[in-house]
Write a protein that holds these residues in place. Structure first.
Motif, PDB file in Angstrom:
ATOM      1  N   PHE A 283       4.719   7.361  -7.661  1.00 30.19           N
ATOM      2  CA  PHE A 283       4.968   7.998  -6.370  1.00 30.19           C
ATOM      3  C   PHE A 283       6.464   8.138  -6.090  1.00 30.19           C
ATOM      4  O   PHE A 283       7.285   7.381  -6.598  1.00 30.19           O
ATOM      5  CB  PHE A 283       4.326   7.183  -5.234  1.00 30.19           C
ATOM      6  N   ILE A 284       6.778   9.139  -5.282  1.00 33.98           N
ATOM      7  CA  ILE A 284       8.146   9.378  -4.822  1.00 33.98           C
ATOM      8  C   ILE A 284       8.141   9.350  -3.298  1.00 33.98           C
ATOM      9  O   ILE A 284       7.286   9.960  -2.660  1.00 33.98           O
ATOM     10  CB  ILE A 284       8.677  10.748  -5.287  1.00 33.98           C
TER      11      ILE A 284
ATOM     12  N   TYR B  36      -9.588   1.830 -17.724  1.00 32.52           N
ATOM     13  CA  TYR B  36      -8.171   2.193 -17.542  1.00 32.52           C
ATOM     14  C   TYR B  36      -7.955   2.895 -16.202  1.00 32.52           C
ATOM     15  O   TYR B  36      -6.986   2.603 -15.486  1.00 32.52           O
ATOM     16  CB  TYR B  36      -7.717   3.105 -18.687  1.00 32.52           C
ATOM     17  N   LEU B  37      -8.857   3.817 -15.862  1.00 32.44           N
ATOM     18  CA  LEU B  37      -8.754   4.547 -14.599  1.00 32.44           C
ATOM     19  C   LEU B  37      -8.809   3.598 -13.418  1.00 32.44           C
ATOM     20  O   LEU B  37      -8.004   3.703 -12.481  1.00 32.44           O
ATOM     21  CB  LEU B  37      -9.883   5.574 -14.510  1.00 32.44           C
ATOM     22  N   LEU B  38      -9.751   2.666 -13.442  1.00 34.78           N
ATOM     23  CA  LEU B  38      -9.897   1.706 -12.345  1.00 34.78           C
ATOM     24  C   LEU B  38      -8.655   0.845 -12.195  1.00 34.78           C
ATOM     25  O   LEU B  38      -8.136   0.665 -11.081  1.00 34.78           O
ATOM     26  CB  LEU B  38     -11.130   0.831 -12.593  1.00 34.78           C
ATOM     27  N   ALA B  39      -8.142   0.320 -13.313  1.00 33.23           N
ATOM     28  CA  ALA B  39      -6.955  -0.536 -13.276  1.00 33.23           C
ATOM     29  C   ALA B  39      -5.746   0.235 -12.748  1.00 33.23           C
ATOM     30  O   ALA B  39      -4.999  -0.258 -11.883  1.00 33.23           O
ATOM     31  CB  ALA B  39      -6.668  -1.098 -14.667  1.00 33.23           C
ATOM     32  N   ASN B  40      -5.542   1.436 -13.272  1.00 32.32           N
ATOM     33  CA  ASN B  40      -4.397   2.256 -12.845  1.00 32.32           C
ATOM     34  C   ASN B  40      -4.480   2.605 -11.368  1.00 32.32           C
ATOM     35  O   ASN B  40      -3.494   2.455 -10.620  1.00 32.32           O
ATOM     36  CB  ASN B  40      -4.347   3.537 -13.669  1.00 32.32           C
ATOM     37  N   ASN B  41      -5.641   3.064 -10.913  1.00 30.44           N
ATOM     38  CA  ASN B  41      -5.754   3.520  -9.529  1.00 30.44           C
ATOM     39  C   ASN B  41      -5.706   2.371  -8.528  1.00 30.44           C
ATOM     40  O   ASN B  41      -5.218   2.538  -7.404  1.00 30.44           O
ATOM     41  CB  ASN B  41      -7.022   4.353  -9.352  1.00 30.44           C
ATOM     42  N   LEU B  42      -6.192   1.192  -8.917  1.00 30.78           N
ATOM     43  CA  LEU B  42      -6.057   0.013  -8.050  1.00 30.78           C
ATOM     44  C   LEU B  42      -4.583  -0.369  -7.920  1.00 30.78           C
ATOM     45  O   LEU B  42      -4.108  -0.706  -6.815  1.00 30.78           O
ATOM     46  CB  LEU B  42      -6.856  -1.162  -8.615  1.00 30.78           C
ATOM     47  N   PHE B  43      -3.868  -0.302  -9.030  1.00 26.82           N
ATOM     48  CA  PHE B  43      -2.434  -0.617  -9.005  1.00 26.82           C
ATOM     49  C   PHE B  43      -1.674   0.368  -8.121  1.00 26.82           C
ATOM     50  O   PHE B  43      -0.833  -0.031  -7.302  1.00 26.82           O
ATOM     51  CB  PHE B  43      -1.882  -0.587 -10.438  1.00 26.82           C
ATOM     52  N   ARG B  44      -1.982   1.654  -8.251  1.00 27.75           N
ATOM     53  CA  ARG B  44      -1.289   2.664  -7.445  1.00 27.75           C
ATOM     54  C   ARG B  44      -1.664   2.562  -5.968  1.00 27.75           C
ATOM     55  O   ARG B  44      -0.837   2.815  -5.080  1.00 27.75           O
ATOM     56  CB  ARG B  44      -1.607   4.066  -7.968  1.00 27.75           C
ATOM     57  N   MET B  45      -2.918   2.197  -5.678  1.00 23.99           N
ATOM     58  CA  MET B  45      -3.306   2.017  -4.283  1.00 23.99           C
ATOM     59  C   MET B  45      -2.579   0.833  -3.660  1.00 23.99           C
ATOM     60  O   MET B  45      -2.277   0.839  -2.453  1.00 23.99           O
ATOM     61  CB  MET B  45      -4.822   1.826  -4.175  1.00 23.99           C
ATOM     62  N   ALA B  46      -2.255  -0.177  -4.464  1.00 20.66           N
ATOM     63  CA  ALA B  46      -1.452  -1.299  -3.977  1.00 20.66           C
ATOM     64  C   ALA B  46      -0.069  -0.797  -3.563  1.00 20.66           C
ATOM     65  O   ALA B  46       0.485  -1.226  -2.534  1.00 20.66           O
ATOM     66  CB  ALA B  46      -1.334  -2.380  -5.044  1.00 20.66           C
ATOM     67  N   GLU B  47       0.489   0.150  -4.329  1.00 21.43           N
ATOM     68  CA  GLU B  47       1.769   0.763  -3.976  1.00 21.43           C
ATOM     69  C   GLU B  47       1.642   1.591  -2.701  1.00 21.43           C
ATOM     70  O   GLU B  47       2.549   1.613  -1.859  1.00 21.43           O
ATOM     71  CB  GLU B  47       2.269   1.644  -5.122  1.00 21.43           C
ATOM     72  N   PHE B  48       0.511   2.266  -2.557  1.00 17.72           N
ATOM     73  CA  PHE B  48       0.247   3.054  -1.353  1.00 17.72           C
ATOM     74  C   PHE B  48       0.194   2.151  -0.122  1.00 17.72           C
ATOM     75  O   PHE B  48       0.728   2.488   0.940  1.00 17.72           O
ATOM     76  CB  PHE B  48      -1.061   3.824  -1.524  1.00 17.72           C
ATOM     77  N   PHE B  49      -0.417   0.970  -0.267  1.00 15.82           N
ATOM     78  CA  PHE B  49      -0.472   0.024   0.843  1.00 15.82           C
ATOM     79  C   PHE B  49       0.914  -0.505   1.184  1.00 15.82           C
ATOM     80  O   PHE B  49       1.240  -0.723   2.354  1.00 15.82           O
ATOM     81  CB  PHE B  49      -1.430  -1.129   0.520  1.00 15.82           C
TER      82      PHE B  49
ATOM     83  N   PHE C 285       3.635   1.203   0.899  1.00 13.28           N
ATOM     84  CA  PHE C 285       4.246   2.323   1.620  1.00 13.28           C
ATOM     85  C   PHE C 285       3.793   2.324   3.083  1.00 13.28           C
ATOM     86  O   PHE C 285       4.620   2.457   3.998  1.00 13.28           O
ATOM     87  CB  PHE C 285       3.857   3.629   0.937  1.00 13.28           C
ATOM     88  N   MET C 286       2.502   2.155   3.326  1.00 15.36           N
ATOM     89  CA  MET C 286       2.000   2.134   4.705  1.00 15.36           C
ATOM     90  C   MET C 286       2.520   0.925   5.468  1.00 15.36           C
ATOM     91  O   MET C 286       2.873   1.024   6.642  1.00 15.36           O
ATOM     92  CB  MET C 286       0.462   2.134   4.707  1.00 15.36           C
ATOM     93  N   GLU C 287       2.546  -0.217   4.787  1.00 16.04           N
ATOM     94  CA  GLU C 287       3.031  -1.463   5.417  1.00 16.04           C
ATOM     95  C   GLU C 287       4.490  -1.315   5.843  1.00 16.04           C
ATOM     96  O   GLU C 287       4.917  -1.800   6.901  1.00 16.04           O
ATOM     97  CB  GLU C 287       2.884  -2.627   4.439  1.00 16.04           C
ATOM     98  N   THR C 288       5.261  -0.606   5.038  1.00 14.93           N
ATOM     99  CA  THR C 288       6.703  -0.462   5.295  1.00 14.93           C
ATOM    100  C   THR C 288       6.996   0.577   6.364  1.00 14.93           C
ATOM    101  O   THR C 288       7.877   0.388   7.207  1.00 14.93           O
ATOM    102  CB  THR C 288       7.427  -0.082   3.994  1.00 14.93           C
ATOM    103  N   TYR C 289       6.250   1.704   6.374  1.00 12.73           N
ATOM    104  CA  TYR C 289       6.621   2.841   7.230  1.00 12.73           C
ATOM    105  C   TYR C 289       5.592   3.266   8.263  1.00 12.73           C
ATOM    106  O   TYR C 289       5.929   4.058   9.162  1.00 12.73           O
ATOM    107  CB  TYR C 289       6.935   4.052   6.347  1.00 12.73           C
TER     108      TYR C 289
END
Length: 425
Positions: A288-289, A404-417, A419-423
């Motif tokens: 993500f950017i 692989y899809l599940l692991a990757n998308n769970l990791f990216r959703m953690a990044e999304f959270f 982002f929400m937590e910060t902003y």
């Protein structure tokens, strides 16, 4: 009276779970998506913030869509639909655009995306006739696509379009299996709802008609098909023109503006945008950017965008998945159901990859076509139903892709959270 009652019952059986297995699938995904969406709605304001009209995350236009239905040249009739969605959500929240308002929006999206999963499951089970365990594996794989995860709490055109397209494909498949015509009323309703939410999907409604039995051998059947298409088109056009007070010149000028705006991006290689966004981002989250945004009225906020893939593994994943899809298409080349799915997908490939419309944000357009992947995977398994060895290899491949899809998308959703937590607290 009994005829009308039967039609109503069949209508509800078509849309909603009609067996205990389908109900279990629906409840499973509704609970999973519901927990995710409820937490986001109650703890963060990202689903709806009255100050942010667009681009809070992944270029979705939550507020703009809810308040206006989106631009008329791309979403000609969604204004009316989202009026109902907004008013219902306000009714539940007591007229306030607060956490309860966001929660209602999230649950509407959750229910619709869960019903979308059910439609794909019905297709796999009732049209392709796959064994239950295989249908479950494919929908679990489909259920963790990034498009389904994000749309399960996002109030957007894509959320409802995805459900309507998967529903219509299942309905059309039933009609073809039973060697029946799609009635003019059903065709018109599909055109108004699917094309009304996103105009480029209007043509997809008519694709199944090309495969009706003896259509091109019997001039009466061909004439009847033309008549049904004409009725559906006239209904859609009249409603569209009424929406813009019959000022049809605006359609061409606005469409040109939109095409120029969303088709001229030179900052990234075209091939990489096709793989990372069009074929990839709607299934497997990339990185993500974070970008600085403003609402053109002085309010500054942060937007989250998908980046190009940055390692070889996502490209490898997408390559394998596309190989399976292409393999399925050629293996089932004479299968009319597969041709319908492929032609529908080809429409989106032309719009986004050839014409380059919105290619840099094409990951968000997954709501127009991601249901194609599980269906074509299902047809691939069907083609080798008499070859246990190949079925085993395909099953292992899908299981590995799923992990692989599940692991990757769970990791990216953690990044999304994060982002929400910060902003967006």
């Amino acid at each position: 009276m009994s005829f009308i009652k039967t039609k109503i019952i069949n209508f509800f059986k078509l849309i909603f779970p009609s067996t205990y297995t389908e109900l279990a699938v629906f409840l499973f995904f509704m609970i999973c998506y519901g927990i995710l969406g409820s937490y986001i709605a109650l703890h963060y304001r990202i689903i709806f913030d009255s100050r942010i009209p667009w681009d809070a995350y992944f270029s979705f236009d939550n507020k703009s869509i809810l308040m206006t239905g989106g631009s008329f040249e791309r979403h000609p009739l969604s204004y009316y639909f989202f009026n109902w969605v907004r008013e219902f959500s306000l009714f539940i929240s007591g007229g306030k655009m607060n956490a309860n308002f966001r929660l209602t929006l999230a649950w509407l999206s959750n229910i619709i995306i869960s019903l979308n999963i059910v439609q794909v499951f019905k297709y796999l089970k009732n049209i392709i006739c796959l064994p239950l365990w295989l249908s479950v594996l494919i929908i679990l794989f489909f259920g963790v696509f990034s498009t389904n995860i994000i749309l399960s709490f996002t109030p957007e055109n894509f959320t409802y379009t995805l459900f309507l397209l998967s529903l219509y494909n299942y309905y059309a498949a039933i009609k073809l299996r039973n060697e029946e015509k799609t009635p003019a009323i059903a065709l018109s309703l599909a055109g108004i709802t699917i094309g009304g939410l996103t105009i480029t999907n209007f043509v997809k409604v008519f694709i199944p008609l090309l495969f009706e039995k003896n259509l091109f051998r019997d001039w009466r059947k061909f004439g009847n098909a033309v008549f049904r298409i004409s009725i559906a088109s006239i209904c859609f056009v009249l409603l569209y023109l009424n929406r813009i007070d019959f000022k049809y010149q605006n359609i061409f000028s606005k469409t040109n503006q939109q095409y120029e705006k969303f088709s001229n991006v030179e900052s990234m290689p075209t091939w990489d945008m096709i793989l990372s966004f069009f074929f990839g981002g709607n299934i497997l989250f990339p990185g993500f950017i974070i970008s600085d945004k403003h609402n053109m009225k002085g309010y500054q906020f942060k937007g989250l965008y998908m980046d190009l893939y940055s390692s070889i593994f996502p490209y490898f994943f997408i390559t394998i998945l596309l190989t399976l899809i292409i393999w399925s298409y050629f293996k089932n080349f004479k299968n009319k159901w597969v041709q319908i799915i492929a032609i529908s997908f080809f429409v989106d490939i032309v719009i986004h990859c050839v014409m380059r419309f919105g290619l840099h944000t094409s990951s968000i357009y997954g709501g127009h076509f991601v249901f194609v992947y599980p269906l074509l995977l299902g047809w691939l398994f069907y083609a080798y139903r008499s070859s246990p060895k190949i079925i085993s290899i395909l099953t292992l491949t899908v299981v590995l892709l799923f992990v692989y899809l599940l692991a990757n998308n769970l990791f990216r959703m953690a990044e999304f959270f994060w982002f929400m937590e910060t902003y967006y607290q």
